[in-house]
Design an enzyme around this catalytic site. Structure first.
Site, mmCIF file in Angstrom:
data_model
loop_
_atom_site.group_PDB
_atom_site.id
_atom_site.type_symbol
_atom_site.label_atom_id
_atom_site.label_comp_id
_atom_site.label_asym_id
_atom_site.label_seq_id
_atom_site.Cartn_x
_atom_site.Cartn_y
_atom_site.Cartn_z
ATOM 1 N N LYS A 44 31.040 8.547 -23.920
ATOM 2 C CA LYS A 44 31.196 8.721 -25.374
ATOM 3 C C LYS A 44 30.027 9.516 -25.947
ATOM 4 O O LYS A 44 30.220 10.485 -26.685
ATOM 5 C CB LYS A 44 31.257 7.365 -26.059
ATOM 6 C CG LYS A 44 31.067 7.417 -27.583
ATOM 7 C CD LYS A 44 31.121 6.072 -28.245
ATOM 8 C CE LYS A 44 29.824 5.355 -28.293
ATOM 9 N NZ LYS A 44 28.872 5.741 -29.355
ATOM 10 N N ASN A 45 28.811 9.108 -25.598
ATOM 11 C CA ASN A 45 27.647 9.719 -26.241
ATOM 12 C C ASN A 45 27.336 11.116 -25.718
ATOM 13 O O ASN A 45 26.595 11.860 -26.365
ATOM 14 C CB ASN A 45 26.429 8.791 -26.136
ATOM 15 C CG ASN A 45 26.624 7.555 -27.005
ATOM 16 O OD1 ASN A 45 27.510 7.544 -27.879
ATOM 17 N ND2 ASN A 45 25.857 6.521 -26.766
ATOM 18 N N CYS A 138 23.663 1.778 -40.488
ATOM 19 C CA CYS A 138 24.831 1.056 -40.007
ATOM 20 C C CYS A 138 24.352 -0.365 -39.723
ATOM 21 O O CYS A 138 23.217 -0.737 -40.006
ATOM 22 C CB CYS A 138 25.393 1.721 -38.755
ATOM 23 S SG CYS A 138 24.256 1.645 -37.385
ATOM 24 N N ARG A 143 18.731 3.866 -39.196
ATOM 25 C CA ARG A 143 19.141 5.109 -38.532
ATOM 26 C C ARG A 143 18.670 6.352 -39.301
ATOM 27 O O ARG A 143 19.463 7.182 -39.707
ATOM 28 C CB ARG A 143 20.652 5.152 -38.318
ATOM 29 C CG ARG A 143 21.276 3.911 -37.746
ATOM 30 C CD ARG A 143 20.895 3.597 -36.316
ATOM 31 N NE ARG A 143 21.361 4.537 -35.337
ATOM 32 C CZ ARG A 143 22.552 4.484 -34.755
ATOM 33 N NH1 ARG A 143 23.413 3.569 -35.110
ATOM 34 N NH2 ARG A 143 22.900 5.374 -33.844
ATOM 35 N N ASP A 331 22.043 -0.105 -25.432
ATOM 36 C CA ASP A 331 23.515 -0.180 -25.512
ATOM 37 C C ASP A 331 24.100 -1.168 -24.515
ATOM 38 O O ASP A 331 25.305 -1.409 -24.534
ATOM 39 C CB ASP A 331 24.132 1.203 -25.283
ATOM 40 C CG ASP A 331 23.796 2.155 -26.398
ATOM 41 O OD1 ASP A 331 24.008 3.376 -26.226
ATOM 42 O OD2 ASP A 331 23.285 1.696 -27.437
ATOM 43 N N ARG A 423 35.988 2.259 -31.372
ATOM 44 C CA ARG A 423 35.134 3.438 -31.545
ATOM 45 C C ARG A 423 34.565 3.880 -30.200
ATOM 46 O O ARG A 423 34.330 5.057 -29.973
ATOM 47 C CB ARG A 423 33.964 3.113 -32.480
ATOM 48 C CG ARG A 423 34.331 2.930 -33.935
ATOM 49 C CD ARG A 423 33.077 2.773 -34.755
ATOM 50 N NE ARG A 423 32.131 3.808 -34.379
ATOM 51 C CZ ARG A 423 30.796 3.647 -34.417
ATOM 52 N NH1 ARG A 423 30.282 2.511 -34.813
ATOM 53 N NH2 ARG A 423 29.997 4.634 -34.056
HETATM 54 C C1 EPZ Z 1 21.940 7.421 -29.664
HETATM 55 O O1 EPZ Z 1 21.788 7.085 -31.031
HETATM 56 C C2 EPZ Z 1 23.252 6.780 -29.238
HETATM 57 N N1 EPZ Z 1 24.353 7.331 -30.037
HETATM 58 C C3 EPZ Z 1 23.188 5.264 -29.449
HETATM 59 O O2 EPZ Z 1 24.398 4.714 -28.953
HETATM 60 C C4 EPZ Z 1 22.021 4.719 -28.620
HETATM 61 O O3 EPZ Z 1 21.910 3.334 -28.855
HETATM 62 C C5 EPZ Z 1 20.721 5.424 -29.031
HETATM 63 O O4 EPZ Z 1 20.869 6.857 -28.876
HETATM 64 C C6 EPZ Z 1 19.537 4.974 -28.188
HETATM 65 O O5 EPZ Z 1 19.793 5.209 -26.843
HETATM 66 C C7 EPZ Z 1 24.834 8.564 -29.728
HETATM 67 O O6 EPZ Z 1 24.351 9.237 -28.825
HETATM 68 C C8 EPZ Z 1 25.979 9.047 -30.548
HETATM 69 P P1 EPZ Z 1 17.851 7.422 -31.475
HETATM 70 P P2 EPZ Z 1 20.621 7.823 -31.888
HETATM 71 O O7 EPZ Z 1 17.691 8.589 -32.374
HETATM 72 O O8 EPZ Z 1 20.472 9.210 -31.455
HETATM 73 C C9 EPZ Z 1 14.693 5.940 -34.647
HETATM 74 C C10 EPZ Z 1 26.247 3.259 -28.941
HETATM 75 O O9 EPZ Z 1 26.370 2.008 -28.998
HETATM 76 N N2 EPZ Z 1 14.803 7.278 -35.243
HETATM 77 O O10 EPZ Z 1 17.350 7.511 -30.068
HETATM 78 O O11 EPZ Z 1 20.880 7.542 -33.326
HETATM 79 C C11 EPZ Z 1 15.935 5.119 -34.905
HETATM 80 O O12 EPZ Z 1 15.862 4.493 -36.170
HETATM 81 C C12 EPZ Z 1 25.256 3.965 -29.840
HETATM 82 O O13 EPZ Z 1 26.871 3.993 -28.162
HETATM 83 C C13 EPZ Z 1 13.931 7.636 -36.260
HETATM 84 O O14 EPZ Z 1 13.093 6.846 -36.670
HETATM 85 O O15 EPZ Z 1 19.353 6.965 -31.424
HETATM 86 C C14 EPZ Z 1 15.929 4.113 -33.787
HETATM 87 O O16 EPZ Z 1 15.113 3.014 -34.145
HETATM 88 C C15 EPZ Z 1 24.505 2.994 -30.743
HETATM 89 N N3 EPZ Z 1 14.038 8.874 -36.823
HETATM 90 C C16 EPZ Z 1 15.270 4.877 -32.630
HETATM 91 O O17 EPZ Z 1 14.654 6.031 -33.215
HETATM 92 C C17 EPZ Z 1 14.980 9.785 -36.396
HETATM 93 O O18 EPZ Z 1 15.017 10.915 -36.931
HETATM 94 C C18 EPZ Z 1 16.268 5.348 -31.579
HETATM 95 O O19 EPZ Z 1 17.202 6.174 -32.220
HETATM 96 C C19 EPZ Z 1 15.852 9.407 -35.356
HETATM 97 C C20 EPZ Z 1 15.756 8.151 -34.788
#
Ligand code: EPZ
Length: 461
Positions: A44-45, A138, A143, A331, A423
């Protein structure tokens, strides 16, 4: 028991259930052991980022092994809204972004799918301008997208956030982003992917330091390179991108979903069943496999792309800390918690990636689990049995955890909130039915437990 209706998959073309339709619930009768082999769908991701990256290419892109998921359908709708041509048949998605009619992603679609924010990098790189609503928080956390924004600004984009819309445009005369040296405060998957896509068409060299190393980042880089991009180091913490003027068509197949595979490994462990699965990339699941072995299960590679789980006589407790890849994946946290509720002893689960990803605890406790939450820690005291109950899914991976708990529980579990499950899991019920589970999806009004919940005074408070 009523005849089990075989559930239908959520294909792209299938119309969304209208909001006032009778929502469905999943009924699970626990206690069955599972057997056989399950096919793992595309990741998915990876799919969500790769579909957005197709905007970088002015020619035909064929993407194979696309999972049939509501989130993927929504990402396709967003590209359609941007004027891009898409055609889907089975798990193949053909995209032609030769013409991008507009650079403003529609709010009503973006608000339903966080990952739609991925379009900002490609739109900016192709069009010189992008207007994408803030994806918003969410259930699992705020996020934010500050790392995405700061990286684009470092590449010469003027980015303003007004009225919930991220408005970006390139200030340079040649309407191209400029290569930059970017350091990410946190190895954000999304920010790494946004900046990799934006840099693919930028002028000059970009490096992303402290980059995310998830397999989905590698998948995206391989997809972009198959279109002629020049991305090196994906999968390490330093990624170098040499911008090129234009990309060309490609025919690319997405990696198998490591989180779906991990979820099925846990399904085998929690039901004391031996099941196998493919295709899988075992190296993508090192942390999960290590923990399964630590609690007493065996995980064997029958072939380079096939895994088999052989459960132990009992489940030992273990501690889990979620971390960026290659650490234990956030995840898989909820699914593994479901497993540890039935282990012997106490387990400590620490969620370090998201600030609010323990909401499944309350629902697991309704099924007889003994879990206490302190901040971002959950202390799981193993119990001997779980009992079926009506529960509500709070997010995608929480819904998977409740399905797993229902498979192991004594009696019937009814899960509401299936929109979360749909989803991110491709025909999960059909796959579980084939492995011998007893479950079916029925309308909420047809489920006596849900009806009781709806009608009881307490639930109307
Ligand atoms: C991706 O989300 C995945 N989604 C998530 O999968 C996954 O849990 C996550 O990476 C971590 O592995 C997709 O790829 C579509 P991050 P993403 O940016 O990119 C902080 C699922 O269940 N952050 O690595 O949103 C954020 O708040 C989903 O399949 C900032 O602070 O994750 C979080 O605490 C859920 N500023 C941490 O980084 C930013 O600009 C990790 O977020 C971006 C992120």
């Amino acid at each position: 028991m009523e005849d089990r209706a075989i559930t239908t998959s959520h294909g792209f073309s299938e119309p969304h259930a209208s909001p006032d339709a009778d929502p469905s619930v999943l009924q699970i009768w626990g206690g069955n052991s599972l057997h056989g082999h399950v096919k793992i769908s595309g990741a998915k991701n990876s799919a969500l980022a790769i579909i957005a990256a197709a905007l970088l290419c002015p020619e035909d892109c064929r993407i194979r092994n696309v999972p049939l998921l509501v989130d993927v359908k929504r990402m396709g709708q967003i590209l359609t809204a941007l004027g891009v041509k898409l055609k889907q048949h089975d798990d193949i998605l053909d995209i032609n972004a030769s013409v991008i009619g507009q650079s403003k992603a529609p709010y009503e679609l973006v608000s339903q799918l966080r990952a739609s924010f991925f379009v900002i990098g490609p739109l900016l790189a192709r069009q010189g301008v992008a207007k994408v609503p803030l994806p918003g928080g969410c259930t699992i956390g705020a996020r934010p997208v500050d790392l995405h924004v700061r990286g684009l600004q470092a590449m010469g984009a003027d980015v303003q956030i007004e009225h919930g819309i991220v408005q970006a445009h390139i200030t340079g005369s040649n309407r191209r982003l400029k290569g930059a040296k970017i350091y990410l405060d946190y190895p954000s998957v999304g920010a790494t992917e946004t900046l990799m896509m934006a840099a693919a068409l930028a002028d000059g060299e970009t490096t992303i330091e402290n980059a995310a190393q998830e397999p989905e980042v590698i998948d995206l880089a391989n997809f972009c390179n198959s279109m002629g991009a020049r991305i090196r180091g994906a999968g390490t913490n330093t990624i170098a991108i040499s911008g090129v003027p234009k990309l060309h068509s490609t025919d690319y197949s997405i990696n198998p979903d490591r989180i779906e595979a991990g979820t099925f490994l846990v399904a085998g462990a929690i039901t004391h069943s031996e099941i196998s699965m493919s295709p899988v990339v075992p190296d993508h699941l090192t942390a999960v496999i290590a923990k399964l072995k630590h609690i007493g299960a065996q995980v064997i590679a029958d072939a380079p792309d096939c895994l088999r789980i052989i459960p132990g006589d009992s489940l030992k407790a273990t501690d889990i800390e979620t971390l960026p890849y290659p650490g234990f994946p956030t995840d898989m946290q909820a699914q593994f918690m479901a497993l540890l509720t039935l282990s012997e002893g106490n387990s400590l689960i620490t969620e370090t990636v998201f600030e609010n990803r323990l909401r499944h605890v309350a629902e697991l406790n309704r099924m007889g689990a003994d879990i206490r939450v302190k901040g971002n820690n959950a202390i799981v005291r193993g119990v001997s049995i779980l009992s079926g109950a009506p529960v509500v899914a709070t997010d995608l991976r929480a819904s998977a955890a409740l399905v797993l708990a229902g498979l192991a529980a004594k009696g019937k579990t009814t899960i509401q909130g299936l929109h979360h499950l749909d989803r991110g899991y491709d025909r999960l019920e059909v796959k579980l039915l084939k492995l011998g589970a007893s479950l079916q999806r029925v309308s909420e009004s047809a489920d006596v437990d849900s009806r009781a919940k709806i009608s009881s005074p307490a639930s109307n408070v």
